[in-house]
Design a protein around this motif. Sequence first.
Motif, PDB file in Angstrom:
ATOM      1  N   ASP A  79      24.544   5.812  -7.400  1.00  0.00           N
ATOM      2  CA  ASP A  79      23.998   7.158  -7.749  1.00  0.00           C
ATOM      3  C   ASP A  79      23.349   7.659  -6.606  1.00  0.00           C
ATOM      4  N   SER A  80      23.610   7.237  -5.596  1.00  0.00           N
ATOM      5  CA  SER A  80      23.235   7.869  -4.273  1.00  0.00           C
ATOM      6  C   SER A  80      24.698   7.898  -3.478  1.00  0.00           C
ATOM      7  N   VAL A  81      24.488   8.808  -2.417  1.00  0.00           N
ATOM      8  CA  VAL A  81      25.467   8.612  -1.320  1.00  0.00           C
ATOM      9  C   VAL A  81      25.706   7.193  -0.716  1.00  0.00           C
ATOM     10  N   ALA A  82      24.454   6.588  -0.242  1.00  0.00           N
ATOM     11  CA  ALA A  82      24.435   5.197   0.273  1.00  0.00           C
ATOM     12  C   ALA A  82      24.849   4.238  -0.746  1.00  0.00           C
ATOM     13  N   LEU A  83      24.689   4.395  -1.835  1.00  0.00           N
ATOM     14  CA  LEU A  83      25.180   3.241  -2.742  1.00  0.00           C
ATOM     15  C   LEU A  83      26.667   3.593  -3.039  1.00  0.00           C
ATOM     16  N   THR A  84      27.146   4.753  -3.124  1.00  0.00           N
ATOM     17  CA  THR A  84      28.459   4.855  -3.318  1.00  0.00           C
ATOM     18  C   THR A  84      29.463   4.516  -2.253  1.00  0.00           C
ATOM     19  N   THR A  85      28.684   4.797  -1.037  1.00  0.00           N
ATOM     20  CA  THR A  85      29.549   4.153   0.315  1.00  0.00           C
ATOM     21  C   THR A  85      29.654   2.729   0.222  1.00  0.00           C
ATOM     22  N   TYR A  86      28.525   2.212  -0.285  1.00  0.00           N
ATOM     23  CA  TYR A  86      28.506   0.516  -0.030  1.00  0.00           C
ATOM     24  C   TYR A  86      29.399  -0.011  -1.075  1.00  0.00           C
ATOM     25  N   LEU A  87      29.304   0.545  -2.488  1.00  0.00           N
ATOM     26  CA  LEU A  87      30.172   0.115  -3.222  1.00  0.00           C
ATOM     27  C   LEU A  87      31.670   0.249  -3.012  1.00  0.00           C
TER      28      LEU A  87
END
Length: 398
Positions: free
Chosen positions: A101-109
């Motif tokens: 639910d954030s760009v950091a988490l999306t990138t990490y996923l």
Amino acid sequence: MNGEKITLYVTGSIAAYKAVSLLRLCQKAGADVRVVMTEAATRFVTPQTFAALSGHSVLTDASAAHLETIAHVELAQWGTYHVVAPASADFIAKSAAGIADSVALTTYLAARGPKLVVPAMNDGMWDNPATRRNITQLRQDGQQVLDPATGLLAEGYAAKGRMAEPEVIMTALQQLQGQPQDWAGKHLLVTAGGTQEDLDPVRYLSNRSSGKMGYALANAASQRGAQVTLLSANVNLPTPTGVKVIPVRTAADLKDQLQQLFPTVDGLLMAAAVSDFRPVQVAEHKLKKTADGEEITLRFQQNPDLLKLVAAHKRPNQVVVGFAAETHDWRQNALHKLAAKQADYIVLNDVSNPAIGFNSDDNQVTIFGADGFQEQTPVETKDAIADHILTVINPKDH
Ligand code: PMT
């Protein structure tokens, strides 16, 4: 780290300032670093700081909103290594659950490469059972998680929770980089879990295997470069990164898959606990009691010994590893199985001790080789045992 590309994820913690030194150390070691920040992190250090030092624009929720490209996928694919430092309890919990639910988490996923997580948080948050579960989850998923250091926290007292120093993180990164790829080019078939044998439409006979040992083997083999196919019998664990999982339920399912796949692989690690027996007849309808205190007799027939069945057709360059789950006469039983099943190795598990063996995170095994090799490991995590087994049966010897 010369020439490596590192995606650095900075999340909301006072320790975010230390990520600046980490970025510098990575650059000094020859790595190119790009940074993605959570919104909370930008309240501790500005994106401009990381942009100026890294020479790349920094990805944040705010900057991503103005970009037309799929910036998170691009950054996820760009990085060879993915380092979360500092990793807040919130980021750890969300990434363990696959939340984006954030760009950091999306990138990490979306990122596929090796991942290093460097927690920083209050000691109460670190000790919280939810955080413990999330850390275990990340480790089971094949991510490396550093323990926080003990020292003065932002709260003004000394406890465990401080982010590891940038030098310590660098060492961990270098170790991650040095992970041997000694199984690269090999295809390993791993079995895990316990098979089920139906008694009637609602009941079955099974055993206590959780699949943890088999999943640890699959994960370690994949991390060390192998192509891994995992035949998973009734296991409720996350799929290790890069591993192809084929679910099986009964010994008959497992037999079908083994017979199909064994000829195509370089090795078999048979950690699954296979039912030795199955009911002679599977009742068509649910078995009902007819009178109080009634006794019933069930008749069982033997399942084929799957390991023996496939090992009989072993090619000289294939390595076959069986596991023996024993409660007594350990050594004698293991050596008998090694010979009877024509395996190259038997890994002996003492399942009479609940601290090791079935469903525990730790194990202690003795590895017996058909060539006379014999070694007992210390009590270690199943991940460490798996790594050790893969070293003992290293393909360079086969
Ligand atoms: O899954 P965990 O909770 O982490 O626990 C790990 C473990 C204890 C289950 C695992 O490490 C282990 O010991 N697996 C082997 C369990 C077992 O079935 O042992 P066994 O001694 O009955 O069989 C010896 C070998 O023959 C095993 O490799 C087994 O897969 C194989 N076998 C057994 C019976 C059968 N009919 N066919 C087989 O191929």
